[in-house]
Design an enzyme around this catalytic site. Structure first.
Site, short mmCIF file in Angstrom:
data_model
loop_
_atom_site.label_atom_id
_atom_site.label_comp_id
_atom_site.label_asym_id
_atom_site.label_seq_id
_atom_site.Cartn_x
_atom_site.Cartn_y
_atom_site.Cartn_z
N LYS A 94 -1.49 15.46 88.42
CA LYS A 94 -1.02 14.49 87.42
C LYS A 94 -0.14 15.12 86.34
CE LYS A 94 -4.16 10.71 88.05
NZ LYS A 94 -5.28 11.23 88.86
N GLU A 116 -2.85 5.04 79.73
CA GLU A 116 -4.13 4.51 80.18
C GLU A 116 -4.76 5.56 81.06
OE1 GLU A 116 -1.33 4.00 81.88
OE2 GLU A 116 -2.11 4.80 83.76
N SER A 383 -5.39 17.29 96.10
CA SER A 383 -4.79 16.73 94.88
C SER A 383 -5.43 17.24 93.60
CB SER A 383 -4.84 15.21 94.92
OG SER A 383 -6.18 14.76 95.09
C1 LIG Z 1 -5.83 10.45 89.82
C2 LIG Z 1 -6.13 11.24 91.01
C3 LIG Z 1 -5.87 10.74 92.30
C4 LIG Z 1 -5.37 9.35 92.56
O1 LIG Z 1 -4.14 9.04 92.01
P1 LIG Z 1 -2.81 8.91 92.89
O2 LIG Z 1 -1.82 8.31 92.00
O3 LIG Z 1 -3.16 8.03 94.07
O4 LIG Z 1 -2.46 10.28 93.33
C5 LIG Z 1 -6.11 11.57 93.38
N1 LIG Z 1 -6.62 12.81 93.22
C6 LIG Z 1 -6.89 13.31 92.00
C7 LIG Z 1 -7.45 14.69 91.89
C8 LIG Z 1 -6.67 12.55 90.86
O5 LIG Z 1 -6.95 13.05 89.66
#
Ligand SMILES: *Cc1c(COP(=O)(O)O)cnc(C)c1O
Length: 405
Positions: A94, A116, A383
């Protein structure tokens, strides 16, 4: 997939029929101002130099592409690689987007930032970017999410952000988003709204994608260097869809690369406790865009459910709705309990504790790997890291009367 995809979105911010701008009249000038500022930034190499050097020196990019040797052995075929967004500063992808948007805010002369947040990850990323540049930061967060993610609330406050509790509706992400939009309408002259995923009115889905495509650009280069060819399969979890589109986007025009987005099935696709928008939803309007949406037959937005706060959202980015309809991306789902098992699997086999969101993508390997060929190259987007989820993970195993070990 033989023909080239048209460049998306079109001038009206549409991905096929999806996307657009469904907002109060008072916000149209702000979105037009943002669109013009972004168009000018796109023409300015100095903007992208600043973005890239922040990614290199502050975020720690490029993130590694890790060969998962024991996970590969576990499935007994192909070669599985992990794109390590969990190693980004603040622990997830992010930050790539938060820094890009904050640079845009600086360019526009706006020094008050609002955001948000659901899990708190986007709030932390935004508060971090604001601290780095000395900007005022207000984060809207559902009161229920604040309880579930206390550590992130404290982190944001320590970073100097004001966290405002939202008690309306289900007191989760969609309600926090409504409040952030309300704030923006009121303070639009001085305020930049940093949206956390590829959702919201045009141009947000496009600019968030552009700030996250670094993930796929790096994977392409790293895989060519390492294996001398493109990957065959890409897998990512889908909440709003930003880490997935970031990974997929540079490969959309490569017909040999199969793309898999994994949503949260929650307790199951056949239950009312799910967050699998593309499997279970229908198109409708939420938070300024037309896209798939979990809703009742008469159009009321349904509350989503997932064990992972970051996937617990009833909408999805409009580009994913388009890619679903044209079947360029396969959208799948994994349940809460499949995700929990996947947390244990990856932690044990690779010494990497994934976020619960990420674990949904890992869980899908159980279904994908038996269909792959021995020479296939699979990349899973890791992610984020799972430290923030440790309490949830431990208590879920306890409830299931399973030992954490
Ligand atoms: C916020 C988040 C997501 C989901 O958000 P996307 O916009 O779909 O990427 C996925 N993995 C992690 C670690 C997150 O913090």
């Amino acid at each position: 997939m033989t023909t080239a995809l048209p460049s998306q979105p079109d001038a009206r911010g549409r991905f096929g029929p999806y996307g657009g701008r469904f907002v109060p009249e008072t916000l149209i000038p702000a979105l037009e101002e943002l669109e013009a500022a972004y168009a000018s930034a796109c023409q300015d190499p100095a903007f992208w130099d600043a973005y890239r050097s922040l990614l290199a020196e502050y975020v720690g990019r490029p993130t590694p592409l890790t060969y998962a040797e024991r996970l590969t052995a576990h499935f007994g075929r192909g070669r599985i690689y992990l794109k390590r967004e969990d190693l980004c500063h603040t622990g997830a992808h992010k930050i790539n987007n938060a820094l890009g948007q904050v640079l845009l805010a600086l360019r526009m002369g706006k020094r008050r930032i609002i955001a948000e947040t659901g899990a708190g990850q986007h709030g932390v990323a935004t508060a971090t970017a604001c601290a780095r540049f000395g900007l005022e930061c207000v984060v809207y967060m559902g009161a229920r999410d604040m309880e579930r993610q206390r550590l992130n609330v404290e982190r944001m406050q320590l970073l100097g952000a004001e966290v405002r509790a939202v008690r309306s509706g289900s007191a989760t992400l969609k309600d926090a988003t409504n409040e952030a939009i309300r704030d923006w309408v009121t303070n639009v002259r001085t305020t930049f709204y940093v949206i956390g995923s590829v959702v919201g009115p045009h141009p947000y889905p496009r600019l968030v994608r552009d700030f996250q495509r670094i993930i796929g650009d790096e994977v392409r280069e790293q895989m060519l260097r390492r294996e001398g060819r493109l990957p065959t399969h890409l897998v990512a979890c889908v909440g709003g869809g930003s880490n997935a589109i970031g990974l997929f986007y540079p490969f959309l025009q490569e017909p040999s690369v199969q793309l898999y987005g994994v949503e949260a099935a929650g307790l199951g696709l056949d239950t009312d406790h799910t967050a699998a928008t593309l499997s279970r939803g229908r198109p409708g309007v939420l938070h300024g865009a037309y896209s798939y949406l979990l809703q009742t037959p008469d159009g009321q937005v349904l509350p989503a459910h997932s064990i992972s706060a970051g996937l617990d959202y009833p909408g999805v980015g409009p580009e994913h709705s388009y890619l679903r309809d044209i079947r360029r991306v396969h959208y799948e789902a994994a349940t809460d309990s499949e995700a929990l098992q996947a947390v244990r699997l990856l932690t044990r086999l690779e010494g990497i504790l994934p976020a619960l969101e990420t674990a949904h993508a890992i869980a899908f390997l159980n279904r994908l790997m038996p269909e792959t060929n021995p020479e296939d190259l699979i990349v899973v987007n890791c992610s984020g890291r799972g430290d923030k989820d440790l309490a949830t993970i431990v208590s879920a195993f306890e409830e299931a009367e399973e030992d954490v070990a």
